[in-house]
Design a protein around this motif. Structure first.
Motif, PDB file in Angstrom:
ATOM      1  N   PRO A  62       0.859  -1.304  -0.257  1.00 30.20           N
ATOM      2  CA  PRO A  62      -0.097  -0.069  -0.005  1.00 30.20           C
ATOM      3  C   PRO A  62       0.709   1.181   0.104  1.00 30.20           C
ATOM      4  O   PRO A  62       0.339   2.240  -0.767  1.00 30.20           O
ATOM      5  N   THR A  63       1.937   1.300   0.604  1.00 29.38           N
ATOM      6  CA  THR A  63       2.824   2.617   0.507  1.00 29.38           C
ATOM      7  C   THR A  63       3.680   2.888  -0.603  1.00 29.38           C
ATOM      8  O   THR A  63       4.540   3.842  -0.615  1.00 29.38           O
ATOM      9  N   LYS A  64       3.697   1.867  -1.563  1.00 33.38           N
ATOM     10  CA  LYS A  64       4.641   2.103  -2.883  1.00 33.38           C
ATOM     11  C   LYS A  64       4.072   3.432  -3.476  1.00 33.38           C
ATOM     12  O   LYS A  64       3.071   3.746  -3.319  1.00 33.38           O
ATOM     13  N   ASN A  65       4.744   3.832  -4.581  1.00 35.47           N
ATOM     14  CA  ASN A  65       4.504   4.801  -5.351  1.00 35.47           C
ATOM     15  C   ASN A  65       3.118   4.354  -6.031  1.00 35.47           C
ATOM     16  O   ASN A  65       2.298   5.264  -6.368  1.00 35.47           O
ATOM     17  N   LEU A  66       3.222   3.294  -6.219  1.00 38.25           N
ATOM     18  CA  LEU A  66       1.907   2.537  -6.838  1.00 38.25           C
ATOM     19  C   LEU A  66       1.522   1.291  -6.209  1.00 38.25           C
ATOM     20  O   LEU A  66       2.117   0.193  -5.917  1.00 38.25           O
ATOM     21  N   GLY A  67       0.510   1.329  -5.327  1.00 40.99           N
ATOM     22  CA  GLY A  67       0.051   0.317  -4.294  1.00 40.99           C
ATOM     23  C   GLY A  67      -1.434   0.013  -4.427  1.00 40.99           C
ATOM     24  O   GLY A  67      -2.209   0.726  -4.885  1.00 40.99           O
ATOM     25  N   CYS A  68      -1.635  -1.157  -3.770  1.00 41.35           N
ATOM     26  CA  CYS A  68      -2.957  -1.402  -3.700  1.00 41.35           C
ATOM     27  C   CYS A  68      -3.415  -1.429  -2.236  1.00 41.35           C
ATOM     28  O   CYS A  68      -2.707  -0.937  -1.590  1.00 41.35           O
ATOM     29  N   LEU A  69      -4.422  -2.056  -2.009  1.00 38.94           N
ATOM     30  CA  LEU A  69      -4.941  -2.118  -0.388  1.00 38.94           C
ATOM     31  C   LEU A  69      -4.641  -3.257   0.161  1.00 38.94           C
ATOM     32  O   LEU A  69      -5.589  -3.788   0.797  1.00 38.94           O
ATOM     33  N   GLY A  70      -3.478  -3.805   0.078  1.00 40.38           N
ATOM     34  CA  GLY A  70      -3.069  -5.133   0.590  1.00 40.38           C
ATOM     35  C   GLY A  70      -1.698  -5.566  -0.154  1.00 40.38           C
ATOM     36  O   GLY A  70      -0.956  -4.441  -0.541  1.00 40.38           O
ATOM     37  N   ASP A  71      -1.505  -6.912  -0.244  1.00 41.54           N
ATOM     38  CA  ASP A  71      -0.367  -7.244  -1.055  1.00 41.54           C
ATOM     39  C   ASP A  71      -0.597  -7.446  -2.522  1.00 41.54           C
ATOM     40  O   ASP A  71      -1.827  -7.977  -2.688  1.00 41.54           O
ATOM     41  N   GLY A  72       0.235  -7.349  -3.251  1.00 44.50           N
ATOM     42  CA  GLY A  72       0.181  -7.446  -4.687  1.00 44.50           C
ATOM     43  C   GLY A  72       1.415  -7.214  -5.249  1.00 44.50           C
ATOM     44  O   GLY A  72       2.439  -6.502  -4.808  1.00 44.50           O
ATOM     45  N   GLY A  73       1.727  -7.617  -6.600  1.00 50.96           N
ATOM     46  CA  GLY A  73       2.973  -7.515  -7.212  1.00 50.96           C
ATOM     47  C   GLY A  73       2.758  -7.708  -8.738  1.00 50.96           C
ATOM     48  O   GLY A  73       1.713  -8.152  -9.142  1.00 50.96           O
ATOM     49  N   ALA A  74       4.054  -7.504  -9.340  1.00 50.86           N
ATOM     50  CA  ALA A  74       3.832  -7.747 -10.992  1.00 50.86           C
ATOM     51  C   ALA A  74       5.417  -7.930 -11.505  1.00 50.86           C
ATOM     52  O   ALA A  74       6.172  -7.357 -10.975  1.00 50.86           O
ATOM     53  N   ILE A  75       5.322  -8.608 -12.606  1.00 49.02           N
ATOM     54  CA  ILE A  75       6.529  -8.803 -13.283  1.00 49.02           C
ATOM     55  C   ILE A  75       6.506  -8.111 -14.694  1.00 49.02           C
ATOM     56  O   ILE A  75       5.436  -8.328 -15.387  1.00 49.02           O
ATOM     57  N   LEU A  76       7.500  -7.343 -15.140  1.00 51.96           N
ATOM     58  CA  LEU A  76       7.526  -7.005 -16.469  1.00 51.96           C
ATOM     59  C   LEU A  76       8.525  -7.497 -17.370  1.00 51.96           C
ATOM     60  O   LEU A  76       9.636  -7.955 -16.674  1.00 51.96           O
ATOM     61  N   THR A  77       8.250  -7.832 -18.631  1.00 48.91           N
ATOM     62  CA  THR A  77       9.113  -8.408 -19.438  1.00 48.91           C
ATOM     63  C   THR A  77       8.745  -8.126 -20.982  1.00 48.91           C
ATOM     64  O   THR A  77       7.574  -7.745 -21.184  1.00 48.91           O
ATOM     65  N   ASN A  78       9.709  -7.984 -21.776  1.00 46.27           N
ATOM     66  CA  ASN A  78       9.582  -7.888 -23.177  1.00 46.27           C
ATOM     67  C   ASN A  78       9.294  -9.058 -24.200  1.00 46.27           C
ATOM     68  O   ASN A  78       9.487  -9.308 -25.295  1.00 46.27           O
ATOM     69  N   SER A  79       9.483 -10.413 -23.372  1.00 48.90           N
ATOM     70  CA  SER A  79       9.693 -11.744 -23.873  1.00 48.90           C
ATOM     71  C   SER A  79       8.025 -12.252 -23.984  1.00 48.90           C
ATOM     72  O   SER A  79       7.637 -12.402 -22.630  1.00 48.90           O
ATOM     73  N   LYS A  80       7.669 -12.449 -24.985  1.00 50.65           N
ATOM     74  CA  LYS A  80       6.167 -13.303 -25.034  1.00 50.65           C
ATOM     75  C   LYS A  80       6.321 -14.656 -24.435  1.00 50.65           C
ATOM     76  O   LYS A  80       5.349 -15.111 -23.677  1.00 50.65           O
ATOM     77  N   THR A  81       7.377 -15.450 -24.817  1.00 49.55           N
ATOM     78  CA  THR A  81       7.642 -16.768 -24.399  1.00 49.55           C
ATOM     79  C   THR A  81       7.817 -16.678 -22.689  1.00 49.55           C
ATOM     80  O   THR A  81       7.260 -17.523 -22.062  1.00 49.55           O
TER      81      THR A  81
END
Length: 368
Positions: free
Chosen positions: A187-206
């Motif tokens: 929640p306190t991150k620059n972009l946060g939700c109202l609990g726990d969450g995360g994501a991965i960014l990649t440029n690879s489709k595979t």
């Protein structure tokens, strides 16, 4: 002396500014009643990837799981060694353990507290399967140097950007510099939700397709686990809030930058509290100073109504969870010294300049 209550973080202004948008998303959610890996997560993944300049985003349960999944997808496991910073949240190291790898730690740069690539190069070996530079406090690492080192070691390069939403390096998206960029939506991150969450960014489709399998029990949209995997999926309800917050990310980062500038000016020349050196590309997740008599200063600020925090009080190589890392007290002197001095000051979007000036005023008063 005047008194003002200044918490470490205040999320209420963010919620008030975005309430119509997230309520509309929640209404869609409860109309469709699709609560796991539905339309909201799919929509957020597309929007998050576009906003941060990547081809694909994979929503997961936490930032910790994001790092673990990157290691799993890259084939790092079964005792392989992973080198990361000694000065970061323990979850970076715990993700390495969760992937079955062995965490190893490097010292930090004296001025920025980012992992020192020269020290990392000296500690790396043929056993080093992956490097995880941490964009600490919203300050992006020098990725050209890390990419070169990873190439020399034939190691996987995974960026821990859990504190660096929206940061660029030399004007380019972070996803341009490695196949994996991990984010947390605490929640306190620059972009946060109202609990726990995360994501991965990649440029690879595979890689994106494989990561989607790994987050969902190794399944391919069926009830069969095709590969060893975990259960870590971004929640649909959290995606509703994230989709409402994401359009404001640049504005909120600019607000953080402005408040950081107020601190910079107000604390200039203060011998007791020295701000960290930052580049123009920082997104100011935290505003951190190195403070003499840190704990006494923190008590003083608390009495004046000012909230503070310490990110982080113990370097990872000295935490019991990582006692097998092969290091002891004194082996990483810069990280150890920093952990005795660092103090995070209040910072959030819509924070008033007067609040930052009040905090700086109290710090100056403490040091006489």
């Amino acid at each position: 002396m005047r008194r003002m209550r200044v918490p470490m973080v205040n999320l209420r202004p963010v919620l008030e500014a975005t309430e119509p948008s997230y309520r509309a998303r929640l209404e869609e959610l409860f109309t469709r009643l699709h609560f796991v890996l539905g339309e909201q997560v799919a929509g957020f993944e597309q929007e998050f990837a576009e906003a941060l300049g990547a081809r694909f985003a994979i929503g997961v349960g936490t930032g910790t799981a994001a790092i673990e999944l990157c290691l799993r997808e890259a084939g790092c496991g079964a005792g392989r060694e992973v080198l990361t910073s000694a000065l970061t949240a323990p979850f970076t190291g715990l993700a390495v353990l969760a992937a079955g790898c062995r965490p190893r730690f490097a010292d930090v740069d004296e001025e920025t507290l980012l992992m020192d690539p020269e020290d990392a190069a000296n500690r790396a070996s043929r056993k080093t399967a992956a490097l995880i530079p941490v964009h600490l406090y919203g300050q992006p690492c020098g990725m050209s140097r890390w990419r070169k080192l990873a190439s020399e070691l034939e190691a996987v390069l995974i960026q821990d950007a859990c504190q660096a939403h929206g940061a660029l390096h030399r004007g380019k998206p972070l996803a341009d510099f490695s196949h994996y960029v991990a984010y947390s939506f605490y929640p306190t991150k620059n972009l946060g939700c109202l609990g726990d969450g995360g994501a991965i960014l990649t440029n690879s489709k595979t890689r994106a397709a494989h990561l989607r399998m790994l987050r969902d029990g190794g399944r391919r949209g069926d009830q069969v686990s095709w590969v060893p995997a975990i259960n870590s999926r971004l929640d649909e309800m959290h995606a509703c809030y994230l989709r409402a917050f994401l359009p404001h990310l640049k504005e909120w980062n600019a607000w953080r930058r402005e408040i950081a500038g107020v601190y910079d000016e107000a604390l200039a020349g203060c011998e007791g509290a020295r701000p960290l050196r930052q580049t123009a590309e920082t997104v100011n997740h935290l505003y951190v100073v190195r403070a003499a008599r840190r704990d006494k200063l923190r008590e003083h600020l608390s009495r004046k109504g000012v909230g503070t925090a310490i990110h982080y009080p113990v370097p990872l190589h000295l935490m019991p969870a990582f006692r097998d890392c092969g290091l002891k007290r004194g082996d990483l002197p810069r990280a150890e010294k920093a952990c005795r001095q660092i103090l995070s000051l209040p910072l959030w979007p819509y924070m008033e300049k007067d609040q930052a000036l009040f905090v700086a005023e109290q710090i100056r008063a403490f040091y006489g």
